[in-house]
Design a protein around this motif. Structure first.
Motif, PDB file in Angstrom:
ATOM      1  N   MET A  41      95.025   6.339 -24.618  1.00 25.49           N
ATOM      2  CA  MET A  41      94.550   7.719 -24.656  1.00 25.49           C
ATOM      3  C   MET A  41      93.846   8.030 -23.341  1.00 25.49           C
ATOM      4  SD  MET A  41      91.777   9.507 -27.220  1.00 25.49           S
ATOM      5  CE  MET A  41      92.796   9.481 -28.688  1.00 25.49           C
ATOM      6  N   ASN A  42      93.995   9.257 -22.897  1.00 31.29           N
ATOM      7  CA  ASN A  42      93.289   9.717 -21.704  1.00 31.29           C
ATOM      8  C   ASN A  42      92.173  10.657 -22.157  1.00 31.29           C
ATOM      9  OD1 ASN A  42      92.665  10.110 -19.053  1.00 31.29           O
ATOM     10  ND2 ASN A  42      94.468  11.361 -18.566  1.00 31.29           N
ATOM     11  N   HIS A  76      94.184  13.324 -24.382  1.00 29.24           N
ATOM     12  CA  HIS A  76      95.622  13.392 -24.614  1.00 29.24           C
ATOM     13  C   HIS A  76      96.131  11.991 -24.892  1.00 29.24           C
ATOM     14  CE1 HIS A  76      99.660  15.403 -23.358  1.00 29.24           C
ATOM     15  NE2 HIS A  76      99.563  15.163 -24.642  1.00 29.24           N
ATOM     16  N   SER A  77      97.106  11.937 -25.768  1.00 27.10           N
ATOM     17  CA  SER A  77      97.751  10.678 -26.099  1.00 27.10           C
ATOM     18  C   SER A  77      99.142  11.021 -26.601  1.00 27.10           C
ATOM     19  CB  SER A  77      96.955   9.954 -27.195  1.00 27.10           C
ATOM     20  OG  SER A  77      97.724   8.935 -27.774  1.00 27.10           O
ATOM     21  N   ALA A 126      92.317  18.458 -29.627  1.00 27.45           N
ATOM     22  CA  ALA A 126      92.240  17.543 -28.480  1.00 27.45           C
ATOM     23  C   ALA A 126      91.249  18.036 -27.435  1.00 27.45           C
ATOM     24  CB  ALA A 126      93.628  17.377 -27.868  1.00 27.45           C
ATOM     25  N   THR A 127      90.521  19.078 -27.736  1.00 27.26           N
ATOM     26  CA  THR A 127      89.467  19.562 -26.845  1.00 27.26           C
ATOM     27  C   THR A 127      88.184  19.720 -27.643  1.00 27.26           C
ATOM     28  OG1 THR A 127      90.139  21.835 -27.282  1.00 27.26           O
ATOM     29  CG2 THR A 127      91.002  20.810 -25.277  1.00 27.26           C
TER      30      THR A 127
ATOM     31  N   ILE B  50     103.838  21.800 -23.128  1.00 29.59           N
ATOM     32  CA  ILE B  50     103.250  21.625 -24.466  1.00 29.59           C
ATOM     33  C   ILE B  50     103.585  22.852 -25.302  1.00 29.59           C
ATOM     34  CG2 ILE B  50     101.073  21.521 -25.741  1.00 29.59           C
ATOM     35  CD1 ILE B  50      99.924  19.801 -23.513  1.00 29.59           C
ATOM     36  N   LEU B  58      96.851  20.673 -29.162  1.00 27.14           N
ATOM     37  CA  LEU B  58      96.811  20.368 -27.729  1.00 27.14           C
ATOM     38  C   LEU B  58      96.459  21.593 -26.883  1.00 27.14           C
ATOM     39  CD1 LEU B  58      99.854  17.930 -27.315  1.00 27.14           C
ATOM     40  CD2 LEU B  58      97.424  17.385 -27.213  1.00 27.14           C
ATOM     41  N   VAL B  61      94.821  21.514 -23.244  1.00 33.53           N
ATOM     42  CA  VAL B  61      94.926  20.164 -22.686  1.00 33.53           C
ATOM     43  C   VAL B  61      95.854  20.183 -21.470  1.00 33.53           C
ATOM     44  CG1 VAL B  61      95.740  17.814 -23.126  1.00 33.53           C
ATOM     45  CG2 VAL B  61      94.448  19.044 -24.871  1.00 33.53           C
ATOM     46  N   ASN B  62      95.353  19.728 -20.357  1.00 30.55           N
ATOM     47  CA  ASN B  62      96.184  19.716 -19.148  1.00 30.55           C
ATOM     48  C   ASN B  62      96.045  18.388 -18.405  1.00 30.55           C
ATOM     49  OD1 ASN B  62      93.620  20.050 -18.131  1.00 30.55           O
ATOM     50  ND2 ASN B  62      93.871  22.262 -17.876  1.00 30.55           N
ATOM     51  N   ILE B  63      95.894  17.319 -19.178  1.00 30.58           N
ATOM     52  CA  ILE B  63      95.821  15.988 -18.556  1.00 30.58           C
ATOM     53  C   ILE B  63      96.958  15.130 -19.119  1.00 30.58           C
ATOM     54  CG2 ILE B  63      93.336  16.021 -18.124  1.00 30.58           C
ATOM     55  CD1 ILE B  63      92.964  14.409 -20.718  1.00 30.58           C
ATOM     56  N   PRO B  64      97.374  14.112 -18.369  1.00 30.19           N
ATOM     57  CA  PRO B  64      98.452  13.245 -18.877  1.00 30.19           C
ATOM     58  C   PRO B  64      97.961  12.392 -20.050  1.00 30.19           C
ATOM     59  CG  PRO B  64      97.606  12.423 -16.787  1.00 30.19           C
ATOM     60  CD  PRO B  64      96.943  13.748 -17.012  1.00 30.19           C
ATOM     61  N   PRO B  65      98.884  11.856 -20.833  1.00 28.71           N
ATOM     62  CA  PRO B  65      98.475  11.110 -22.034  1.00 28.71           C
ATOM     63  C   PRO B  65      97.968   9.700 -21.765  1.00 28.71           C
ATOM     64  CG  PRO B  65     100.854  11.223 -21.909  1.00 28.71           C
ATOM     65  CD  PRO B  65     100.343  12.044 -20.771  1.00 28.71           C
ATOM     66  N   ARG B  66      98.066   9.264 -20.514  1.00 23.02           N
ATOM     67  CA  ARG B  66      97.561   7.916 -20.203  1.00 23.02           C
ATOM     68  C   ARG B  66      96.527   8.025 -19.093  1.00 23.02           C
ATOM     69  NH1 ARG B  66     102.897   7.293 -21.445  1.00 23.02           N
ATOM     70  NH2 ARG B  66     103.304   5.862 -23.182  1.00 23.02           N
ATOM     71  N   PRO B  67      95.472   7.225 -19.175  1.00 29.36           N
ATOM     72  CA  PRO B  67      94.438   7.306 -18.134  1.00 29.36           C
ATOM     73  C   PRO B  67      94.932   6.748 -16.802  1.00 29.36           C
ATOM     74  CG  PRO B  67      93.959   5.520 -19.658  1.00 29.36           C
ATOM     75  CD  PRO B  67      95.155   6.227 -20.211  1.00 29.36           C
TER      76      PRO B  67
END
Lengths: 426, 357
Positions: A41-42, A76-77, A126-127, B50, B58, B61-67
């Protein structure tokens, strides 16, 4: 023969590990049931401060933020996507069968690294908004869980219904029907269809103190029923105890015991936890020295908006002046002691508040006489004593972050008909 | 061209300021008068791609799903504290002691993640564990908490409401440090999480009641579990009676009979509370259905009855929505009763004595 012994030894080792670490066996059985692994997850917080803010080190694990400000959090995931396609090959024939359940958990971390939950929002989004009411270290965790088709019920058939009270229930005569018939330990039916897939991520934040410290100042006169403390230090200690007990907030009549007759000036954050741009301090007074005629008062004299002391460090300054508090009125020939105390929501040193009385024009500090302040010549009303110097009471308090509260108000000596030469508690 | 040079310089200066000055809250001044979100990016913008009709959660949300940084995800398993597997079925109001087993509690963190080495990786603090009980049908989650000191990996979980589709979720975070470059340490969090589907059975009988109206006067009785979520069994309930037909003085007062055993033998004495009915007139009955899950409508019975060996035997002609009191032959000790069973089979029978008016 040697190979046989080796096989036996390996078998014994496996048996021992099975017995000693049953939970590892559980983990092995999970793999056998082809359950999906939790995806990454980010998690981000928008609007944080630079890595080196107030001297913090980059990579120290905490995003720099200000206490009491609102920050946008988002995460996000692939767990939250429309389909499980991006979960990998194992998920290709599966489908999400529910929306995600999403929790945002905020923990406050103490000096030992232990943390306590201060807030949990189950908003299924998610926020979220993050607010941090006290300075210090926090952890923000997002936990998502979602039903996905396929896989097997993870719970085992060996549960034996130990958690269900069917027996005692039917024994009670209350409702014998609800017992074993409804229980399906390990059946995997209904609730067990599919997998409860989860994902989580945590970030650390450091909330920086932007609240000016609370200050309390007590004026203790040695006249009438009042007796002054043995020393300024003793007075300060007693004030500190009583300030701590009331969390630094003013209620008008909280001074008690040896301070019951004393006058109190209290400057404290009000309302608490206001946004950094709206920090305000209340200035409250109780006692006779805040009125020119000596009439005891108990009121919030006014409010002062904090200003930015240092833009780069985002420290705040509360300045209490004549426009809020007209003055402090002490009586001629009445000895008195002054002591101040500091309290803050962040780190501070107890001796980081100082107070003095000075000549307003020359800045000369007025010294105590026999351990107490004593003014023999009045200077108020000013129209009558224009030739007498104007005094000023000054108090400054600073927390470790650099936030300050400063009091600078005139101190007037009022002529009275009675003279008290004693009163000191020798 | 010349007139534009100052403008160009001003623009460049503004741009430089924008880049050099820190973003977010540092930009606050004493003149700011807002408590808007401190954001470095426009809030509320959803990343392209999205579909908010299909994934409304979502939004924004404007970030990718992985860090972009290593944040190891370790496996975890939920078990009972005694090491046994968690049963697929739990009972509402019954506390179970669960535990989570994961390498995140181990002595050393992983030394690599996603192919990236984590040199000198070491734990930088204790693990923080969050437990939730999810009602998947309602998509509601309740965080478990326990004031009792327990090992870090254990939690007492008490499902409070029955559900056919529930979940127990645990998430764990633990800070770790590794050497990002020679002499430079970085702190990140390792994570572990796990979810289990569970069904929660209903062990609470219904808490139904009745409203009876004769002419312009009414009387209502019902019950409420007290203490809520009581365990061990039997559960207790308070019975409430309200309205002129429940009062000797015909006043609209409320009577509370506390501490009855909630179940199939809830019989009030006349001293505790009663319904006072006239000899004549049409009595209209309205049933009040209450349950923490769902009452099985087919099981609901109401009306006048007498008790035979503690069991209500209905008075003929009184089990419908209304009946004529003048045509009813009352037994020696009549009761007004409601009998209801929920979908899990928990039964409630509440009998309130009937007195003549």
């Amino acid at each position: 023969m040697r190979i046989t012994i080796q096989i036996v030894l390996i078998a014994l080792l496996l048996l021992a590990s099975h017995t000693l670490f049953p939970s590892q066996v559980q983990a092995q059985s999970i793999n056998l049931r082809n359950l999906l692994r939790s995806p990454e997850m980010n998690l981000t917080l928008s609007g944080g401060l630079p890595a080196g803010f107030r001297g913090s080190e980059a990579g120290s694990g905490g995003l720099n933020i200000l206490e009491d400000a609102k920050y946008a959090l988002s995460e996000h995931s692939v767990l939250y996507e429309e389909t499980p396609t991006n979960l990998g090959e194992d998920a290709k024939d599966r489908k999400f069968t529910s929306p995600p359940t999403i929790n945002w958990t905020t923990r406050q971390v103490d000096a030992n690294g232990n943390s306590t939950v201060v807030r949990n929002d189950n908003n299924n989004l998610a926020t979220n908004e993050g607010t941090f009411p006290e300075p210090g270290e926090y952890m923000i965790t997002n936990t998502g869980s979602r039903q996905i088709s396929g896989g097997s019920q993870e719970t085992s058939g060996s549960g034996s219904g130990s958690s269900t009270p069917g027996g005692s229930q039917s024994g009670s005569g209350a409702s014998g029907q609800s017992g074993s018939g409804a229980q399906t330990p390990g059946s995997g039916s209904e609730g067990g269809s599919g997998q409860r897939l989860t994902s989580t991520q945590t970030i650390g934040v450091i909330a920086h103190d932007v609240t000016s410290p609370n200050l309390w100042v007590v004026f203790q006169e040695g006249a009438g029923q009042g007796q002054i403390a043995e020393s300024e230090a003793a007075l300060q200690d007693e004030l500190g105890r009583q300030m701590e007990a009331s969390k630094g907030e003013f209620s008008g009549d909280q001074l008690s015991g040896p301070l019951a007759q004393a006058s109190l000036l209290s400057i404290y954050e009000s309302p608490r936890n206001a946004h950094p741009t709206k920090k305000t301090a209340a200035v409250a007074v109780a006692g006779p020295v805040f009125d020119a005629t000596g009439k005891p008062v108990s009121q919030v004299a006014g409010k002062v908006k904090a200003t930015v002391l240092d833009e780069a460090a985002q420290t705040r300054l509360v300045t209490v002046g004549e426009e809020v508090l007209k003055g402090i009125f002490v009586r001629r020939n009445v000895p008195f002691l002054v002591a101040g105390q500091i309290q803050d929501n962040g780190k501070y040193k107890r001796d980081s508040a100082v107070c003095r009385i000075e000549n307003k024009e020359t800045g000369e500090v007025i010294e105590k006489v026999d351990g107490a302040y004593l003014f023999r010549v009045p200077n108020y009303p000013r129209s009558e004593y224009a030739d007498q110097p104007v005094y000023q009471f000054v108090m400054e308090g600073k927390d470790d972050a650099g936030n300050q509260t400063v009091v600078k108000v005139p101190l007037y000596v009022v002529n009275t008909a009675v003279s008290y030469e004693g009163g000191r508690n020798e | 061209m010349k007139p534009f040079i100052p403008v160009l310089f001003a623009l460049l200066f503004a741009l430089a300021l924008n880049v050099l000055l820190p973003v977010g809250a540092v930009g606050q001044t004493a003149d700011d008068d807002t408590d808007e979100l401190e954001t470095s990016a426009p809030a509320g913008e959803t990343a392209p791609g999205i579909d908010l009709d299909k994934t409304p959660w979502l939004k924004g949300v404007n970030i990718p799903p992985r860090p972009a940084y290593p944040a190891p995800v370790l496996p975890a398993e939920i078990i009972m504290a005694d090491g046994k597997p968690v049963p697929a079925t739990l009972s509402e109001d019954v506390t179970v002691l669960m535990a989570v087993d994961s390498e995140i509690f181990g002595e050393r963190p992983p030394q690599e993640w996603n192919g990236q080495a984590l040199p000198n990786a070491a734990w930088a603090g204790p693990a923080a564990v969050n437990w939730f009980f999810d009602d998947i049908g309602r998509n509601q989650s309740t965080m478990a908490s326990c004031s009792e000191p327990l090992p870090a990996n254990q939690m007492k979980v008490t499902p409070l409401d029955p559900t056919r589709l529930g979940g127990v979720t645990v998430s764990i975070a633990r800070p770790l440090t590794y050497e990002e470059s020679p002499g430079k340490t970085r702190k990140v969090f390792a994570n572990a999480s796990r979810g289990l589907n569970v069904r929660v059975t209903d062990i609470t009988p219904p808490t139904c009641g009745l409203e009876i109206t004769v002419g312009k006067q009414t009387g209502t009785f019902w019950c409420a579990e007290n203490p809520p979520h009581g365990f061990p069994l039997p559960k207790k309930a308070d019975v409430y009676l309200k309205g002129p037909l429940c009062s000797a003085s015909a006043e609209d007062e409320q009577v509370v009979v506390a501490g009855l055993e909630l179940g199939a033998k809830m019989v009030l004495t006349a001293e505790q509370g009663a319904i006072r009915l006239p000899r004549t007139g049409e009595a209209k009955i309205k049933v009040i259905l209450q349950d923490n899950d769902e009452v099985d409508g087919k099981t609901v019975k109401t009306g006048l009855c007498e008790l035979v060996d503690g069991t209500p035997v209905p008075v003929p002609g009184t089990t419908g929505d209304s009946f004529d009191l003048s045509k009813i032959k009352l037994p020696t000790h009549p009761y007004l009763f409601v009998d209801a069973t929920d979908l899990s089979g928990n039964r409630q029978v509440l009998c309130v004595p009937v007195l003549g008016k």
